[in-house]
Motif scaffolding. Structure first.
Motif, PDB file in Angstrom:
ATOM      1  N   PRO A   1       0.800  -1.231   0.000  1.00 20.51           N
ATOM      2  CA  PRO A   1       0.000   0.000   0.000  1.00 20.51           C
ATOM      3  C   PRO A   1       0.835   1.285   0.000  1.00 20.51           C
ATOM      4  O   PRO A   1       0.330   2.347  -0.368  1.00 20.51           O
ATOM      5  CB  PRO A   1      -0.818  -0.098   1.300  1.00 20.51           C
ATOM      6  N   LEU A   2       2.093   1.195   0.384  1.00 25.37           N
ATOM      7  CA  LEU A   2       2.957   2.380   0.418  1.00 25.37           C
ATOM      8  C   LEU A   2       3.600   2.688  -0.937  1.00 25.37           C
ATOM      9  O   LEU A   2       4.090   3.795  -1.153  1.00 25.37           O
ATOM     10  CB  LEU A   2       4.067   2.182   1.457  1.00 25.37           C
ATOM     11  N   LEU A   3       3.608   1.724  -1.845  1.00 24.57           N
ATOM     12  CA  LEU A   3       4.323   1.892  -3.116  1.00 24.57           C
ATOM     13  C   LEU A   3       3.775   2.991  -4.025  1.00 24.57           C
ATOM     14  O   LEU A   3       4.560   3.748  -4.598  1.00 24.57           O
ATOM     15  CB  LEU A   3       4.398   0.565  -3.866  1.00 24.57           C
ATOM     16  N   PRO A   4       2.449   3.126  -4.199  1.00 26.31           N
ATOM     17  CA  PRO A   4       1.977   4.200  -5.086  1.00 26.31           C
ATOM     18  C   PRO A   4       2.419   5.595  -4.631  1.00 26.31           C
ATOM     19  O   PRO A   4       2.837   6.412  -5.459  1.00 26.31           O
ATOM     20  CB  PRO A   4       0.449   4.055  -5.045  1.00 26.31           C
TER      21      PRO A   4
ATOM     22  N   GLY B   1       5.680  10.426   0.858  1.00 26.59           N
ATOM     23  CA  GLY B   1       5.906   9.453   1.920  1.00 26.59           C
ATOM     24  C   GLY B   1       7.339   9.468   2.406  1.00 26.59           C
ATOM     25  O   GLY B   1       8.225  10.048   1.778  1.00 26.59           O
ATOM     26  N   PRO B   2       7.574   8.812   3.521  1.00 18.67           N
ATOM     27  CA  PRO B   2       8.908   8.859   4.135  1.00 18.67           C
ATOM     28  C   PRO B   2       9.952   7.982   3.444  1.00 18.67           C
ATOM     29  O   PRO B   2      11.146   8.172   3.658  1.00 18.67           O
ATOM     30  CB  PRO B   2       8.655   8.360   5.561  1.00 18.67           C
ATOM     31  N   PHE B   3       9.531   7.028   2.633  1.00 15.89           N
ATOM     32  CA  PHE B   3      10.471   6.106   1.989  1.00 15.89           C
ATOM     33  C   PHE B   3      10.382   6.226   0.474  1.00 15.89           C
ATOM     34  O   PHE B   3       9.320   6.468  -0.084  1.00 15.89           O
ATOM     35  CB  PHE B   3      10.169   4.657   2.392  1.00 15.89           C
ATOM     36  N   SER B   4      11.517   6.006  -0.176  1.00 15.63           N
ATOM     37  CA  SER B   4      11.530   6.029  -1.634  1.00 15.63           C
ATOM     38  C   SER B   4      11.010   4.696  -2.166  1.00 15.63           C
ATOM     39  O   SER B   4      10.958   3.698  -1.447  1.00 15.63           O
ATOM     40  CB  SER B   4      12.954   6.271  -2.149  1.00 15.63           C
ATOM     41  N   PHE B   5      10.662   4.698  -3.447  1.00 16.91           N
ATOM     42  CA  PHE B   5      10.213   3.462  -4.081  1.00 16.91           C
ATOM     43  C   PHE B   5      11.304   2.394  -4.000  1.00 16.91           C
ATOM     44  O   PHE B   5      11.033   1.230  -3.715  1.00 16.91           O
ATOM     45  CB  PHE B   5       9.823   3.725  -5.542  1.00 16.91           C
ATOM     46  N   GLY B   6      12.537   2.789  -4.233  1.00 18.04           N
ATOM     47  CA  GLY B   6      13.655   1.847  -4.177  1.00 18.04           C
ATOM     48  C   GLY B   6      13.827   1.226  -2.800  1.00 18.04           C
ATOM     49  O   GLY B   6      14.104   0.028  -2.679  1.00 18.04           O
ATOM     50  N   GLN B   7      13.691   2.026  -1.753  1.00 15.84           N
ATOM     51  CA  GLN B   7      13.802   1.498  -0.392  1.00 15.84           C
ATOM     52  C   GLN B   7      12.701   0.486  -0.105  1.00 15.84           C
ATOM     53  O   GLN B   7      12.954  -0.577   0.473  1.00 15.84           O
ATOM     54  CB  GLN B   7      13.737   2.637   0.625  1.00 15.84           C
ATOM     55  N   LEU B   8      11.477   0.827  -0.489  1.00 12.56           N
ATOM     56  CA  LEU B   8      10.360  -0.081  -0.249  1.00 12.56           C
ATOM     57  C   LEU B   8      10.497  -1.352  -1.079  1.00 12.56           C
ATOM     58  O   LEU B   8      10.196  -2.453  -0.605  1.00 12.56           O
ATOM     59  CB  LEU B   8       9.034   0.616  -0.542  1.00 12.56           C
ATOM     60  N   HIS B   9      10.944  -1.207  -2.318  1.00  8.09           N
ATOM     61  CA  HIS B   9      11.145  -2.368  -3.179  1.00  8.09           C
ATOM     62  C   HIS B   9      12.216  -3.286  -2.586  1.00  8.09           C
ATOM     63  O   HIS B   9      12.051  -4.515  -2.568  1.00  8.09           O
ATOM     64  CB  HIS B   9      11.542  -1.925  -4.586  1.00  8.09           C
ATOM     65  N   LEU B  10      13.303  -2.709  -2.084  1.00 10.17           N
ATOM     66  CA  LEU B  10      14.365  -3.504  -1.460  1.00 10.17           C
ATOM     67  C   LEU B  10      13.841  -4.234  -0.227  1.00 10.17           C
ATOM     68  O   LEU B  10      14.135  -5.421  -0.028  1.00 10.17           O
ATOM     69  CB  LEU B  10      15.550  -2.607  -1.086  1.00 10.17           C
ATOM     70  N   ALA B  11      13.065  -3.543   0.596  1.00  7.28           N
ATOM     71  CA  ALA B  11      12.511  -4.175   1.798  1.00  7.28           C
ATOM     72  C   ALA B  11      11.579  -5.323   1.413  1.00  7.28           C
ATOM     73  O   ALA B  11      11.657  -6.422   1.980  1.00  7.28           O
ATOM     74  CB  ALA B  11      11.769  -3.143   2.643  1.00  7.28           C
ATOM     75  N   SER B  12      10.711  -5.086   0.439  1.00  7.90           N
ATOM     76  CA  SER B  12       9.783  -6.120  -0.005  1.00  7.90           C
ATOM     77  C   SER B  12      10.520  -7.316  -0.591  1.00  7.90           C
ATOM     78  O   SER B  12      10.209  -8.473  -0.280  1.00  7.90           O
ATOM     79  CB  SER B  12       8.819  -5.530  -1.038  1.00  7.90           C
ATOM     80  N   ALA B  13      11.511  -7.060  -1.433  1.00  7.05           N
ATOM     81  CA  ALA B  13      12.295  -8.143  -2.033  1.00  7.05           C
ATOM     82  C   ALA B  13      13.067  -8.909  -0.966  1.00  7.05           C
ATOM     83  O   ALA B  13      13.197 -10.139  -1.042  1.00  7.05           O
ATOM     84  CB  ALA B  13      13.246  -7.581  -3.086  1.00  7.05           C
ATOM     85  N   SER B  14      13.564  -8.210   0.037  1.00  7.34           N
ATOM     86  CA  SER B  14      14.289  -8.870   1.127  1.00  7.34           C
ATOM     87  C   SER B  14      13.371  -9.802   1.906  1.00  7.34           C
ATOM     88  O   SER B  14      13.773 -10.921   2.260  1.00  7.34           O
ATOM     89  CB  SER B  14      14.899  -7.836   2.074  1.00  7.34           C
ATOM     90  N   PHE B  15      12.153  -9.363   2.182  1.00  8.62           N
ATOM     91  CA  PHE B  15      11.197 -10.238   2.858  1.00  8.62           C
ATOM     92  C   PHE B  15      10.866 -11.460   1.998  1.00  8.62           C
ATOM     93  O   PHE B  15      10.717 -12.561   2.505  1.00  8.62           O
ATOM     94  CB  PHE B  15       9.913  -9.487   3.213  1.00  8.62           C
ATOM     95  N   PHE B  16      10.761 -11.265   0.683  1.00 14.07           N
ATOM     96  CA  PHE B  16      10.475 -12.385  -0.208  1.00 14.07           C
ATOM     97  C   PHE B  16      11.612 -13.404  -0.176  1.00 14.07           C
ATOM     98  O   PHE B  16      11.380 -14.614  -0.084  1.00 14.07           O
ATOM     99  CB  PHE B  16      10.243 -11.886  -1.645  1.00 14.07           C
ATOM    100  N   VAL B  17      12.845 -12.931  -0.259  1.00 10.31           N
ATOM    101  CA  VAL B  17      14.004 -13.829  -0.241  1.00 10.31           C
ATOM    102  C   VAL B  17      14.096 -14.542   1.104  1.00 10.31           C
ATOM    103  O   VAL B  17      14.340 -15.757   1.155  1.00 10.31           O
ATOM    104  CB  VAL B  17      15.300 -13.054  -0.566  1.00 10.31           C
ATOM    105  N   LEU B  18      13.888 -13.826   2.199  1.00  8.33           N
ATOM    106  CA  LEU B  18      13.922 -14.450   3.519  1.00  8.33           C
ATOM    107  C   LEU B  18      12.834 -15.518   3.635  1.00  8.33           C
ATOM    108  O   LEU B  18      13.086 -16.618   4.140  1.00  8.33           O
ATOM    109  CB  LEU B  18      13.756 -13.395   4.613  1.00  8.33           C
ATOM    110  N   LYS B  19      11.640 -15.200   3.139  1.00 11.10           N
ATOM    111  CA  LYS B  19      10.549 -16.183   3.163  1.00 11.10           C
ATOM    112  C   LYS B  19      10.927 -17.415   2.355  1.00 11.10           C
ATOM    113  O   LYS B  19      10.713 -18.545   2.813  1.00 11.10           O
ATOM    114  CB  LYS B  19       9.264 -15.560   2.610  1.00 11.10           C
TER     115      LYS B  19
END
Length: 148
Positions: free
Chosen positions: A107-110, A117-135
């Motif tokens: 929901p924060l990406l758009p 917002g407080p985070f850039s698209f790249g930061q959010l994408h990195l966080a999301s991708a990191s959670f995917f890899v960890l999962k």
């Protein structure tokens, strides 16, 4: 076939199928649109793929958690361990990664894409991708443990 036998088979099969699905999504399905489509269109396709993967992961995570809980309870009643197992912790961690990596960040990406917002698209994408890899790594551990 006995109920215990069916549960044991499901406990071995579900993490393996889930790991395969995550590998397909991460290594094939999400990179392919960016090789074939314009970036905007590829992003929309990948967004849809990841939405479906998130719901699949929630269902699989809860399924693995319930199966692990049943097995841990049976082992505890037989005096072979605790009612709270390592597999339960791993399953809970995968559910957390799904919720945090997709349902909290998506929901924060758009707004981030629009520069708000407080985070850039790249930061959010990195966080999301990191959670995917960890999962994916946690699911691989679950599959490895289930194959013993």
């Amino acid at each position: 076939m006995a109920r215990a036998e069916l549960m044991a088979r499901a406990q071995r099969l579900l993490p393996a199928l889930w790991a395969g699905a995550l590998a397909c999504v991460g290594l094939i399905a999400t990179p392919a649109p960016f090789a074939m489509l314009a970036v905007h269109d590829a992003g929309r396709v990948v967004s849809r793929i990841l939405a479906q993967e998130a719901w699949l992961s929630l269902a699989a995570g809860v399924g693995v958690l319930l199966l692990a809980r049943l097995r841990a309870r049976a082992d505890a009643q037989a005096g072979r361990g605790s009612a709270f197992s390592t597999d339960m912790v791993l399953a809970l961690a995968t559910v957390f990664c799904t919720v945090a990596g997709y349902f909290a960040i998506q929901p924060l990406l758009p707004a981030a894409r629009a520069g708000q917002g407080p985070f850039s698209f790249g930061q959010l994408h990195l966080a999301s991708a990191s959670f995917f890899v960890l999962k994916a790594l946690l699911v691989l551990v679950l599959a490895w443990r289930a194959s013993r």
